[in-house]
Design a protein around this motif. Structure first.
Motif, PDB file in Angstrom:
ATOM      1  N   UNK A   1       0.952  -1.088   0.113  1.00 40.96           N
ATOM      2  CA  UNK A   1       0.145  -0.151   0.243  1.00 40.96           C
ATOM      3  C   UNK A   1       0.984   1.338   0.278  1.00 40.96           C
ATOM      4  N   UNK A   2       1.076   1.926  -0.593  1.00 40.61           N
ATOM      5  CA  UNK A   2       1.190   3.552  -0.692  1.00 40.61           C
ATOM      6  C   UNK A   2       0.071   4.587  -0.138  1.00 40.61           C
ATOM      7  N   UNK A   3       0.290   4.868   1.522  1.00 41.01           N
ATOM      8  CA  UNK A   3      -0.575   5.241   2.097  1.00 41.01           C
ATOM      9  C   UNK A   3      -1.865   4.952   2.077  1.00 41.01           C
ATOM     10  N   UNK A   4      -2.894   4.646   3.490  1.00 40.60           N
ATOM     11  CA  UNK A   4      -3.520   3.882   4.038  1.00 40.60           C
ATOM     12  C   UNK A   4      -5.123   5.184   3.594  1.00 40.60           C
ATOM     13  N   UNK A   5      -6.397   3.700   3.397  1.00 42.11           N
ATOM     14  CA  UNK A   5      -7.677   4.454   2.424  1.00 42.11           C
ATOM     15  C   UNK A   5      -8.238   5.312   4.003  1.00 42.11           C
ATOM     16  N   UNK A   6      -9.126   6.694   3.551  1.00 45.76           N
ATOM     17  CA  UNK A   6      -9.940   7.451   4.963  1.00 45.76           C
ATOM     18  C   UNK A   6     -10.576   6.233   5.931  1.00 45.76           C
ATOM     19  N   UNK A   7     -10.235   5.962   6.859  1.00 49.26           N
ATOM     20  CA  UNK A   7     -10.257   5.448   9.056  1.00 49.26           C
ATOM     21  C   UNK A   7      -9.976   4.202   8.441  1.00 49.26           C
ATOM     22  N   UNK A   8      -9.144   3.821   7.778  1.00 45.22           N
ATOM     23  CA  UNK A   8      -8.177   2.780   8.044  1.00 45.22           C
ATOM     24  C   UNK A   8      -6.820   2.956   8.983  1.00 45.22           C
TER      25      UNK A   8
END
Length: 230
Positions: free
Chosen positions: A191-198
Motif C-alpha cells: 500500500x502507498x498510503x492508507x484509505x480514509x478511516x483505516x
C-alpha cells in the motif's frame, strides 16, 4: 500459560509464542494438508515448551473446528484431530478473527486481512464476530477477494489494486457502520498510503490474539466467538 500460536496462511504458516519476536515461517501453498502443517510445525518447534495451542485457520470455523476445507491450501483440514496431533489443548478460530482479537483498540472495528485471500472480522464493543466477506460478489462476476487479494494484485498491478482496496474499505466501513478499519496481512506492505478511516495493523497481533484466546479475562460464547471482557 505458554501458548503456541499457529497462523495458517496460503503462502506461509507463521508460528510463535512471543509477539516481540519474529515468528517462524513455514512455506505452505495449495498442496499443504492439515497433517503436513502439523508435522512441519512440530519439527520447527521440537525444542519449544508450551501448554496449549491456538490455530488461526483461513476459513470458517464452527464449534472450534474448521467448517469447510480452505480454498488456498490442500485438503484434510475439517476432520483432522489437532488435539491428538499436538498432544495439547487446542483452540481453532478463523485467522482474521485471531488477528482482530489481538488488534482491537476499542469501539466498533472491522478487521481486513489483505493476504493471499481476504480475511475479515468485526469487533463491536468488545464482542468478536468472525465474518466471511471474501467470497461475496463484488464486480464482473468476481468476488472481493478476486480484487483485493493476491490474485487481484497480480492481475491488475499495484495502482489499480490499491484503488479497489480504498473502495472496498469505504464500502465496508459504511455498510457495517464501524468507527475504523484495521488492515493487516502481508499485502499491506504494497500500500502507498492508507484509505480514509483505516489504520495499519501489525502482523504480530495475530500472536497476541492467539495468546488472548486462553486468557481468563476473555470469555467465549457458546458459538465459539471470543468476547473481550470489559
Amino acid at each position: 500459560m505458554k501458548v503456541l500460536v499457529i497462523d495458517v496462511g496460503g503462502t506461509n504458516v507463521k508460528v510463535g509464542m512471543d509477539p516481540k519476536k519474529d515468528p517462524v515461517k513455514i512455506p505452505s501453498g495449495k498442496g499443504m494438508s492439515a497433517a503436513e502443517m502439523a508435522a512441519a510445525v512440530k519439527e520447527a518447534t521440537a525444542d519449544w515448551e508450551y501448554d496449549a495451542v491456538s490455530i488461526g485457520y483461513p476459513g470458517p470455523v464452527m464449534n472450534g473446528r474448521p467448517a469447510l476445507e480452505p480454498r488456498n491450501l490442500g485438503a484434510g483440514w475439517v476432520r483432522y484431530d489437532y488435539k491428538r496431533s499436538f498432544g495439547k489443548p487446542v483452540k481453532v478460530v478463523n485467522d482474521a478473527a485471531m488477528q482482530a482479537l489481538g488488534s482491537y483498540q476499542g469501539g466498533r472495528m472491522l478487521f481486513l486481512s489483505l493476504g493471499t485471500g481476504l480475511g475479515s472480522a468485526l469487533v463491536a464493543d468488545g464482542v468478536l464476530e468472525p465474518l466471511e466477506l471474501a467470497h461475496l460478489p463484488y464486480r464482473k462476476d468476481r468476488t472481493y477477494e478476486d480484487y483485493v487479494g493476491l490474485r487481484g494484485y497480480k492481475r491488475m498491478g499495484r495502482k489499480r489494486w490499491q484503488a479497489h482496496v480504498d473502495r472496498v474499505v469505504e464500502l465496508f466501513k459504511r455498510g457495517l457502520q464501524v468507527d475504523y478499519v484495521m488492515l493487516g496481512g502481508g499485502q499491506t506492505k504494497k500500500l502507498k498510503g492508507l484509505p480514509p478511516g483505516a489504520r495499519l495493523g501489525d502482523n504480530s497481533r495475530a500472536i497476541v490474539g492467539g495468546i488472548r484466546l486462553w486468557d481468563e479475562t476473555h470469555r467465549r460464547h457458546t458459538d465459539g466467538a471470543p468476547t473481550i471482557a470489559s
